[in-house]
Design an enzyme around this catalytic site. Structure first.
Site, PDB file in Angstrom:
ATOM      1  N   VAL A  28       3.494   3.990  -0.980  1.00 20.96           N
ATOM      2  CA  VAL A  28       3.446   5.462  -1.866  1.00 20.96           C
ATOM      3  C   VAL A  28       5.362   5.345  -2.370  1.00 20.96           C
ATOM      4  O   VAL A  28       6.109   6.481  -3.091  1.00 20.96           O
ATOM      5  CB  VAL A  28       2.700   6.104  -2.299  1.00 20.96           C
ATOM      6  CG1 VAL A  28       1.563   6.334  -2.018  1.00 20.96           C
ATOM      7  CG2 VAL A  28       3.178   7.171  -0.801  1.00 20.96           C
ATOM      8  N   GLY A  74       2.512  -4.658   9.010  1.00 21.14           N
ATOM      9  CA  GLY A  74       2.954  -3.145   9.666  1.00 21.14           C
ATOM     10  C   GLY A  74       2.205  -2.794   8.344  1.00 21.14           C
ATOM     11  O   GLY A  74       1.923  -1.610   8.076  1.00 21.14           O
ATOM     12  N   GLN A  95       0.963  -1.130  -0.147  1.00 22.83           N
ATOM     13  CA  GLN A  95      -0.090   0.315  -0.359  1.00 22.83           C
ATOM     14  C   GLN A  95       0.649   1.861  -0.194  1.00 22.83           C
ATOM     15  O   GLN A  95       0.662   2.660   0.357  1.00 22.83           O
ATOM     16  CB  GLN A  95      -0.615   0.138   1.329  1.00 22.83           C
ATOM     17  CG  GLN A  95      -1.767  -0.874   1.518  1.00 22.83           C
ATOM     18  CD  GLN A  95      -2.434  -1.127   2.590  1.00 22.83           C
ATOM     19  OE1 GLN A  95      -3.800  -0.195   2.930  1.00 22.83           O
ATOM     20  NE2 GLN A  95      -1.673  -1.870   3.570  1.00 22.83           N
ATOM     21  N   CYS A 121       2.078  15.293 -22.646  1.00 23.27           N
ATOM     22  CA  CYS A 121       2.852  13.938 -22.920  1.00 23.27           C
ATOM     23  C   CYS A 121       3.028  13.311 -23.689  1.00 23.27           C
ATOM     24  O   CYS A 121       3.255  13.515 -25.370  1.00 23.27           O
ATOM     25  CB  CYS A 121       1.246  13.015 -22.864  1.00 23.27           C
ATOM     26  SG  CYS A 121       1.658  11.494 -22.821  1.00 23.27           S
ATOM     27  N   CYS A 181      -0.154  10.465 -17.010  1.00 28.25           N
ATOM     28  CA  CYS A 181      -1.862  11.713 -17.611  1.00 28.25           C
ATOM     29  C   CYS A 181      -2.544  11.730 -18.222  1.00 28.25           C
ATOM     30  O   CYS A 181      -3.249  10.054 -17.921  1.00 28.25           O
ATOM     31  CB  CYS A 181      -0.789  11.514 -19.779  1.00 28.25           C
ATOM     32  SG  CYS A 181      -1.520  12.424 -20.755  1.00 28.25           S
ATOM     33  N   SER A 186      -2.871  -0.732   9.192  1.00 26.91           N
ATOM     34  CA  SER A 186      -3.483  -1.115  10.313  1.00 26.91           C
ATOM     35  C   SER A 186      -4.648  -1.564   9.870  1.00 26.91           C
ATOM     36  O   SER A 186      -5.864  -2.257  10.081  1.00 26.91           O
ATOM     37  CB  SER A 186      -4.459   0.217  10.845  1.00 26.91           C
ATOM     38  OG  SER A 186      -4.093   1.129   9.420  1.00 26.91           O
ATOM     39  N   HIS A 220      -1.627   1.274  -3.846  1.00 28.83           N
ATOM     40  CA  HIS A 220      -2.094   3.282  -4.007  1.00 28.83           C
ATOM     41  C   HIS A 220      -1.069   3.913  -4.569  1.00 28.83           C
ATOM     42  O   HIS A 220      -0.743   5.520  -4.886  1.00 28.83           O
ATOM     43  CB  HIS A 220      -1.691   3.786  -2.565  1.00 28.83           C
ATOM     44  CG  HIS A 220      -3.268   2.132  -1.954  1.00 28.83           C
ATOM     45  ND1 HIS A 220      -2.929   2.889  -0.059  1.00 28.83           N
ATOM     46  CD2 HIS A 220      -3.784   2.227  -2.081  1.00 28.83           C
ATOM     47  CE1 HIS A 220      -4.231   2.238   0.009  1.00 28.83           C
ATOM     48  NE2 HIS A 220      -4.670   1.688  -0.782  1.00 28.83           N
TER      49      HIS A 220
HETATM   50  P1  OAD Z   1      -0.996   3.070   9.382  1.00 34.55           P
HETATM   51  O1  OAD Z   1      -0.519   4.486   9.327  1.00 34.55           O
HETATM   52  O2  OAD Z   1      -2.848   2.559   9.244  1.00 34.55           O
HETATM   53  O3  OAD Z   1      -0.548   1.856   9.783  1.00 34.55           O
HETATM   54  C1  OAD Z   1       0.600   1.755  10.313  1.00 34.55           C
HETATM   55  C2  OAD Z   1       0.694   0.131  11.157  1.00 34.55           C
HETATM   56  O4  OAD Z   1       2.344  -0.023  11.177  1.00 34.55           O
HETATM   57  C3  OAD Z   1       0.410   0.850  12.285  1.00 34.55           C
HETATM   58  O5  OAD Z   1      -0.960  -0.735  12.516  1.00 34.55           O
HETATM   59  C4  OAD Z   1       1.395   0.517  13.471  1.00 34.55           C
HETATM   60  O6  OAD Z   1       1.234  -0.287  14.614  1.00 34.55           O
HETATM   61  C5  OAD Z   1       2.197  -0.624  12.594  1.00 34.55           C
HETATM   62  N1  OAD Z   1       3.773  -0.550  12.761  1.00 34.55           N
HETATM   63  C6  OAD Z   1       4.723   1.239  12.995  1.00 34.55           C
HETATM   64  N2  OAD Z   1       5.612   1.130  13.112  1.00 34.55           N
HETATM   65  C7  OAD Z   1       6.229  -1.017  12.621  1.00 34.55           C
HETATM   66  C8  OAD Z   1       6.731  -1.160  12.665  1.00 34.55           C
HETATM   67  N3  OAD Z   1       8.246  -0.979  12.561  1.00 34.55           N
HETATM   68  N4  OAD Z   1       6.888  -2.654  12.337  1.00 34.55           N
HETATM   69  C9  OAD Z   1       5.953  -2.805  12.198  1.00 34.55           C
HETATM   70  N5  OAD Z   1       4.313  -2.130  12.473  1.00 34.55           N
HETATM   71  C10 OAD Z   1       4.735  -1.390  12.553  1.00 34.55           C
HETATM   72  O7  OAD Z   1      -0.282   2.562   7.146  1.00 34.55           O
HETATM   73  P2  OAD Z   1      -0.917   1.385   6.287  1.00 34.55           P
HETATM   74  O8  OAD Z   1      -2.415   0.456   7.401  1.00 34.55           O
HETATM   75  O9  OAD Z   1       0.044   1.330   5.717  1.00 34.55           O
HETATM   76  O10 OAD Z   1      -3.393   5.364   1.577  1.00 34.55           O
HETATM   77  O11 OAD Z   1      -2.352   2.456   5.972  1.00 34.55           O
HETATM   78  C11 OAD Z   1      -2.953   2.211   5.063  1.00 34.55           C
HETATM   79  C12 OAD Z   1      -3.468   3.044   4.043  1.00 34.55           C
HETATM   80  O12 OAD Z   1      -3.717   4.216   4.910  1.00 34.55           O
HETATM   81  C13 OAD Z   1      -2.189   3.968   3.290  1.00 34.55           C
HETATM   82  O13 OAD Z   1      -1.581   2.838   2.438  1.00 34.55           O
HETATM   83  C14 OAD Z   1      -2.710   5.482   2.728  1.00 34.55           C
HETATM   84  C15 OAD Z   1      -3.464   5.343   4.028  1.00 34.55           C
HETATM   85  O14 OAD Z   1      -4.749   6.527   3.733  1.00 34.55           O
HETATM   86  C16 OAD Z   1      -2.962   5.800   0.704  1.00 34.55           C
HETATM   87  O15 OAD Z   1      -2.216   7.818   0.729  1.00 34.55           O
HETATM   88  C17 OAD Z   1      -4.080   6.017   0.151  1.00 34.55           C
END
Ligand code: OAD
Length: 323
Positions: A183, A266, A181, A226, A207, A268, A199
């Site tokens: 970027v 890692g 997920q 483009c 473009c 949520s 994502h």
């Molecule tokens: P989150 O910020 O929602 O969650 C990050 C997770 O990583 C949490 O559950 C933390 O507990 C865990 N975490 C933190 N440090 C860690 C470590 N060192 N080792 C293991 N786990 C750790 O991020 P995402 O789940 O990636 O979307 O969020 C999903 C999407 O929400 C992203 O791609 C983004 C955001 O909106 C877009 O931009 C479209």
């Protein structure tokens, strides 16, 4: 060929319970090659290898192709480490493996996660701005947010977790799909070549007229035409905003539904399609690596609490990957 008299689930249950008598009884009905089950599905083939009176292996052939499914059958409440200790790793590295990564995998590389206390979405405006509807109204502010994030991530380098997954990609013998997920492009900087970016990516632009994706190397988004369609329609960041569909999500949904081992690292699990992926992996042993309990933790068979840069290499070594 005789018709299969019993549904698969009875056999799976009997194997799970190590109920040799029941398995033997069921086998009488199901052991023939090219059986057809009650719904008329073809080529369902059970073969149980019994070693010293114990059920050692369950092989299932669907559509004529032999698949080993002992992982899902035998893990149950066990950890993967226990299963491997008993069984060795040789069969396991042919299983269908699905891995989902989120912001936590890049935390050690110095990129804040989205929802942590000092996270990227903690600024009150960020989540409101990173939406499709806001992009339609105020393109400049969405691009400015991207420029800011791009600067933040530019100099960051992969950590041991990204490198371990790149080694996995080189060495895994079964079907493998790692999807991210993130970027931040760190999987690619670590050497992974086949990681779909659900994502999108901050180092790419798209473009808006023909959809061509190219590298976004300038600081701001330029207005050059483009190089494919030659139109002067502006480019946009090749990322997914709230309210837009994830990239390649159908491939991810399919692979999650078919996998035998599912690992979430890692994340949520709060954003689509991530939260639905684990629910689809019905036939898999499911492992979550996270520093904290998440809202979807209850859906996993095994939880590894710890930091990705430490736990991912450990798990990859357990799976036989040379790092
Ligand atoms: P989150 O910020 O929602 O969650 C990050 C997770 O990583 C949490 O559950 C933390 O507990 C865990 N975490 C933190 N440090 C860690 C470590 N060192 N080792 C293991 N786990 C750790 O991020 P995402 O789940 O990636 O979307 O969020 C999903 C999407 O929400 C992203 O791609 C983004 C955001 O909106 C877009 O931009 C479209």
């Amino acid at each position: 060929m005789p018709k299969t008299k019993r549904p698969e689930s009875l056999m799976i249950q009997a194997v799970k319970n190590n109920d040799l008598k029941k398995v033997t009884a069921l086998l009488k009905h199901t052991t023939s090659v090219n059986d057809t089950d009650r719904d008329g599905r073809t080529a369902l083939w059970w073969a149980i290898h019994l070693k010293s009176g114990e059920i050692s292996e369950l092989l299932v052939a669907n559509g004529g192709e032999l698949e080993r499914s002992w992982l899902q059958i035998e893990t149950g409440q066990n950890t993967l480490a226990e299963v491997i200790k008993n069984r060795g790793v040789s069969d396991l590295n042919r299983c269908k493996l699905f891995i989902l990564t989120g912001a936590g995998i890049s935390a050690e590389s110095g990129i804040p996660t989205f929802r942590s206390p000092n996270g990227l979405w903690n600024h009150p405006d960020s989540q409101r701005i990173a939406t499709h509807s806001h992009f339609v109204k105020s393109r400049k502010s969405v691009i400015n947010l991207h420029v800011k994030l791009k600067k933040l991530m530019k100099e960051k380098v992969p950590n041991q977790a990204h490198f371990a997954l790149a080694a996995l990609e080189q060495q895994w013998l079964g079907d493998l799909l790692v999807v991210t997920q993130n970027v931040d492009n760190l999987h690619f900087k670590a050497g992974s070549l086949k990681v779909p970016k659900l994502h999108g990516c901050l180092s790419e632009k798209r473009c808006e007229a023909c959809g061509r994706v190219s590298q976004w190397t300038t600081e701001d988004l330029d207005s050059a035409p483009c190089s494919k369609c030659m139109r002067s329609t502006p480019h946009r960041p090749n990322t997914v905003l709230f309210g837009e569909e994830s990239h390649q999500h159908e491939m991810a949904l399919r692979a999650a539904a078919e996998c035998e081992l599912f690992i979430a690292i890692g994340t949520s699990g709060m954003v689509a399609p991530a939260f639905s992926l684990v629910g689809l992996a019905n036939n898999a042993h499911k492992i979550e690596i996270n520093t904290e309990e998440t809202e979807v933790s209850g859906l996993f068979d095994e939880k590894i609490q710890g930091q990705a840069h430490i736990e991912v290499p450990k798990l990859m070594k357990l799976l036989g990957v040379r790092i």
